[in-house]
Design an enzyme around this catalytic site. Sequence first.
Site, mmCIF file in Angstrom:
data_model
loop_
_atom_site.group_PDB
_atom_site.id
_atom_site.type_symbol
_atom_site.label_atom_id
_atom_site.label_comp_id
_atom_site.label_asym_id
_atom_site.label_seq_id
_atom_site.Cartn_x
_atom_site.Cartn_y
_atom_site.Cartn_z
ATOM 1 N N ILE A 96 0.859 -1.177 0.000
ATOM 2 C CA ILE A 96 0.000 0.000 0.000
ATOM 3 C C ILE A 96 0.896 1.228 0.000
ATOM 4 O O ILE A 96 1.847 1.296 0.784
ATOM 5 C CB ILE A 96 -0.887 0.019 1.266
ATOM 6 C CG1 ILE A 96 -1.694 -1.279 1.380
ATOM 7 C CG2 ILE A 96 -1.796 1.234 1.282
ATOM 8 C CD1 ILE A 96 -2.638 -1.534 0.256
ATOM 9 N N LEU A 97 0.606 2.167 -0.876
ATOM 10 C CA LEU A 97 1.444 3.367 -0.948
ATOM 11 C C LEU A 97 1.035 4.367 0.119
ATOM 12 O O LEU A 97 -0.141 4.508 0.441
ATOM 13 C CB LEU A 97 1.309 4.011 -2.329
ATOM 14 C CG LEU A 97 1.871 3.185 -3.492
ATOM 15 C CD1 LEU A 97 1.569 3.879 -4.814
ATOM 16 C CD2 LEU A 97 3.365 2.985 -3.336
ATOM 17 N N ASN A 109 -3.941 1.604 -10.000
ATOM 18 C CA ASN A 109 -3.694 0.271 -9.475
ATOM 19 C C ASN A 109 -4.577 -0.720 -10.225
ATOM 20 O O ASN A 109 -5.619 -0.344 -10.771
ATOM 21 C CB ASN A 109 -3.999 0.243 -7.972
ATOM 22 C CG ASN A 109 -3.451 -0.991 -7.281
ATOM 23 O OD1 ASN A 109 -2.708 -1.774 -7.860
ATOM 24 N ND2 ASN A 109 -3.832 -1.169 -6.023
ATOM 25 N N THR A 110 -4.157 -1.967 -10.240
ATOM 26 C CA THR A 110 -4.977 -3.009 -10.855
ATOM 27 C C THR A 110 -5.164 -4.130 -9.849
ATOM 28 O O THR A 110 -4.257 -4.427 -9.060
ATOM 29 C CB THR A 110 -4.341 -3.500 -12.176
ATOM 30 O OG1 THR A 110 -5.114 -4.590 -12.672
ATOM 31 C CG2 THR A 110 -2.901 -3.944 -12.015
ATOM 32 N N HIS A 111 -6.359 -4.723 -9.863
ATOM 33 C CA HIS A 111 -6.691 -5.725 -8.861
ATOM 34 C C HIS A 111 -7.439 -6.882 -9.522
ATOM 35 O O HIS A 111 -8.348 -6.645 -10.326
ATOM 36 C CB HIS A 111 -7.558 -5.084 -7.770
ATOM 37 C CG HIS A 111 -7.928 -6.027 -6.683
ATOM 38 N ND1 HIS A 111 -7.017 -6.505 -5.767
ATOM 39 C CD2 HIS A 111 -9.118 -6.630 -6.375
ATOM 40 C CE1 HIS A 111 -7.622 -7.337 -4.932
ATOM 41 N NE2 HIS A 111 -8.892 -7.431 -5.284
ATOM 42 N N ASP A 143 -5.795 5.067 -3.549
ATOM 43 C CA ASP A 143 -5.857 5.993 -2.427
ATOM 44 C C ASP A 143 -5.212 5.304 -1.225
ATOM 45 O O ASP A 143 -4.575 4.262 -1.390
ATOM 46 C CB ASP A 143 -7.295 6.481 -2.161
ATOM 47 C CG ASP A 143 -8.224 5.361 -1.713
ATOM 48 O OD1 ASP A 143 -7.730 4.243 -1.415
ATOM 49 O OD2 ASP A 143 -9.447 5.602 -1.652
ATOM 50 N N ALA A 144 -5.388 5.860 -0.039
ATOM 51 C CA ALA A 144 -4.650 5.339 1.121
ATOM 52 C C ALA A 144 -5.211 4.009 1.637
ATOM 53 O O ALA A 144 -4.600 3.369 2.486
ATOM 54 C CB ALA A 144 -4.659 6.379 2.232
ATOM 55 N N GLY A 145 -6.371 3.596 1.127
ATOM 56 C CA GLY A 145 -6.978 2.359 1.599
ATOM 57 C C GLY A 145 -6.506 1.151 0.804
ATOM 58 O O GLY A 145 -5.690 1.261 -0.108
ATOM 59 N N ASP A 147 -7.362 -1.100 -1.856
ATOM 60 C CA ASP A 147 -8.216 -1.272 -3.042
ATOM 61 C C ASP A 147 -9.530 -0.506 -2.928
ATOM 62 O O ASP A 147 -10.589 -1.006 -3.336
ATOM 63 C CB ASP A 147 -8.463 -2.774 -3.303
ATOM 64 C CG ASP A 147 -7.167 -3.520 -3.559
ATOM 65 O OD1 ASP A 147 -6.265 -2.941 -4.195
ATOM 66 O OD2 ASP A 147 -7.046 -4.680 -3.119
HETATM 67 C C1 GRF Z 1 -2.051 -9.197 -11.023
HETATM 68 O O1 GRF Z 1 -3.191 -10.039 -11.096
HETATM 69 C C2 GRF Z 1 -2.278 -8.054 -10.070
HETATM 70 O O2 GRF Z 1 -3.558 -7.502 -10.132
HETATM 71 C C3 GRF Z 1 -2.077 -8.773 -8.765
HETATM 72 O O3 GRF Z 1 -0.938 -9.562 -8.997
HETATM 73 C C4 GRF Z 1 -0.892 -9.899 -10.372
HETATM 74 C C5 GRF Z 1 0.440 -9.427 -10.905
HETATM 75 O O4 GRF Z 1 0.793 -10.125 -12.040
HETATM 76 N N1 GRF Z 1 -1.998 -7.878 -7.650
HETATM 77 P P1 GRF Z 1 2.082 -9.720 -12.891
HETATM 78 O O5 GRF Z 1 3.247 -9.532 -11.923
HETATM 79 O O6 GRF Z 1 1.776 -8.470 -13.657
HETATM 80 O O7 GRF Z 1 2.311 -10.898 -13.803
#
Ligand code: GRF
Length: 206
Positions: A96-97, A109-111, A143-145, A147
């Site tokens: 977490i940043l 960010n991606t989740h 953000d600070a949370g 996800d």
């Molecule tokens: C992704 O699914 C990301 O959302 C999650 O970890 C994975 C990272 O994969 N937090 P990579 O390192 O980009 O292959």
Amino acid sequence: MSSQAVRLVVLVSGSGTNLQALLDAAADETYGARIVAVGADRPGVEGLARAERAGVPTFVERLADHPTREEWDLGLAARIAPYEPDLVVCAGFMKILGAPTLEAFPVLNTHPALLPSFPGAHGVRDALSYGVRVTGCTVMLADAGVDTGPIIAQEAVPVLDGDDESSLHERIKTVERHLLVETVGRMAREGWTVTGRTVRFGRPGG
Ligand code: GRF
């Protein structure tokens, strides 16, 4: 490469396949963004090797090298700042940043789940154990949370009979890479606005 391209610093902790998708996309100058540096919170990860192979500068800022989390936060922001990013992208960055980075730069960010369901480090495992039939991925502003930032884009992925965490995560990541590349590209080319929790592509008043 166009000097007008949006400058990205990408942060990784692992294999970096999302980073690779961005590197590949940014090789085409019409993409609108270029990766000016890749940072990690640990050495030796494949994400850093991918950046090195692409000739992109890298840095590592380890939590263990700082007496407190706050000092790591300051250290990380100080490593990012010289690259003057227009956008910082967390692509599988498992920390977490803190405020020093979040207040200095917009951060994406991606989740690997459909937020607000299943936030945190085990989004795929948690969705599978809950028994959902549809999960997916989310690209959001950080953000600070954990996800909790405003959502920019989401895409659904079905859970198949017989899926385990690994097979489901791999299928999600195929979709996630595409969604991340498309979202970052649109933000770079079109700009974006944030109103409350709503993020829209396009420049203010545009
Ligand atoms: C992704 O699914 C990301 O959302 C999650 O970890 C994975 C990272 O994969 N937090 P990579 O390192 O980009 O292959």
